[in-house]
Design a protein around this motif. Sequence first.
Motif, PDB file in Angstrom:
ATOM      1  N   ASN A   1       0.785  -1.041   0.027  1.00 22.31           N
ATOM      2  CA  ASN A   1      -0.113   0.006  -0.169  1.00 22.31           C
ATOM      3  C   ASN A   1       0.831   1.277   0.021  1.00 22.31           C
ATOM      4  O   ASN A   1       0.480   2.338  -0.697  1.00 22.31           O
ATOM      5  CB  ASN A   1      -0.876   0.034   0.999  1.00 22.31           C
ATOM      6  N   GLN A   2       1.856   1.165   0.859  1.00 22.35           N
ATOM      7  CA  GLN A   2       2.700   2.381   0.871  1.00 22.35           C
ATOM      8  C   GLN A   2       3.716   2.657  -0.360  1.00 22.35           C
ATOM      9  O   GLN A   2       3.600   3.775  -0.914  1.00 22.35           O
ATOM     10  CB  GLN A   2       3.751   2.165   2.027  1.00 22.35           C
TER      11      GLN A   2
ATOM     12  N   ALA B   1       0.972   3.860  -3.084  1.00 23.15           N
ATOM     13  CA  ALA B   1       0.735   5.467  -2.521  1.00 23.15           C
ATOM     14  C   ALA B   1       1.680   6.245  -3.074  1.00 23.15           C
ATOM     15  O   ALA B   1       1.562   7.495  -3.494  1.00 23.15           O
ATOM     16  CB  ALA B   1       0.237   5.491  -1.125  1.00 23.15           C
TER      17      ALA B   1
ATOM     18  N   LYS C   1       1.985   6.922  -6.825  1.00 27.31           N
ATOM     19  CA  LYS C   1       0.840   7.856  -7.315  1.00 27.31           C
ATOM     20  C   LYS C   1       1.184   9.307  -7.077  1.00 27.31           C
ATOM     21  O   LYS C   1       0.624  10.235  -7.760  1.00 27.31           O
ATOM     22  CB  LYS C   1      -0.403   7.495  -6.726  1.00 27.31           C
ATOM     23  N   ARG C   2       1.821   9.678  -6.056  1.00 25.43           N
ATOM     24  CA  ARG C   2       2.157  10.830  -5.679  1.00 25.43           C
ATOM     25  C   ARG C   2       3.408  11.568  -5.947  1.00 25.43           C
ATOM     26  O   ARG C   2       3.764  12.723  -6.044  1.00 25.43           O
ATOM     27  CB  ARG C   2       1.601  11.234  -4.206  1.00 25.43           C
TER      28      ARG C   2
END
Length: 422
Positions: A254-255, A258, A261-262
């Motif tokens: 998940n990290q 995330a 994506k940013r």
Amino acid sequence: NRNLMKHFWLIILTAVCMAISLPSMSQDETNNVQLASKYYQNGEYEKALTIYQDLYAQTEYKSYRDMYLSCLTLLKQFDAAEKFLKKEAKKKKNDFYILIDLGMVYYNLNRTSESEEQFAKAKEIALANESSVANAASAFQMYRQFQHAIDIYERAEKKFPNKKYGLEIGNIYSVEKNYEKMMEHYLDYLNGETLATIESRLSYVLANDSEDKAEPIIEKALIAEAQKKPNSASLNSLTIWLYTQTGRNEMALNQLIAYNKRAAQSNDKEIVEFGNEMAEIGEYETSIRAFNYLVKRKTRSVLHNEAYIGLLNVSYKKAVSKLNPDINELKALDSTINLALKDVAIAKAYDIIITSAQLKAFYLNKCDEAIEVINEAIASNYYKNKNPEMKMLLGDIYMLNNNPWDATLLYAQIEKSNASAD
């Protein structure tokens, strides 16, 4: 605590033996060191004390002085230690070790103000020279005077602006189990160059945290810091490391996603590597999710093919890991791999070629197709360094297909090739 004190000085004794090269001593000195060491380890401190006193008088080596003081301390002869150290301090005015030792004598006698006075003097001497800071701090740490060690590091940072002691201070707080302060200094010190060092230190902390208090504090600190620095690559890596170290691989993925994506700079390579690592340890669902993220992402990754190949390989591993593999699942995977072999450049397709051959031969009874796949790969000359492996697999398939003659010929070729290489 007598046992703690003895343990501390046993460390010093070991250091003495390491620091002094026995061949450089006279035979008498060597014999005396060995005898004193034997007495000390047997708890015969009065006998050891006399020898170390003589050795120091003859050489003035700090290591002998340390052991002499150890004997005085363990025998609780603090008055003798005070007298000796005061005399030494007058002769060696810039020796901060002597002042720290004297401060500890007063500390053991509960003469707090005198102890603090000596510690303060020691710090002033050490702070006069940048190279002495770490040595003085280490001496304070050995005596478990942690706040004095922290104080000298903090003052050194102000005096020598180019020096940063965040890691050292964090290490001290970790020993004190003050994990909040530990993380405060580690994170202040964190960058690409220090990441591995901090991971190593935190690994030690987690392994020795019998009360399981460190992990949630470390995680909380990382999350709080991420809110301030959402695009920090080193912080992202440290957070992922924590999740994988503590078995929370889904959280690690998940990290990764995330951050992907940013962040301005892609971490696609890290996601592919993570997918491969998960496949290696049998975390197939997590691995599939990692590869799928890149395969299905709207913006096509430059590592799309690698992710696609990884997805097919881990899907195969997952399917055949079951006690009774689902034949329909295997057939569907075979069809998908067939399409992939047409889509992926042959130069990059080695892994799925092998997967395809194994799937066809060992699970779908398609030995002829498996043989064709491998022979095409061998004929392509893209994988010359892999020829022995492919021929070994081909031989196994020939045996499975009741063709021992061709299998034997291939095994002989491999053996001959290995012999010539040797």
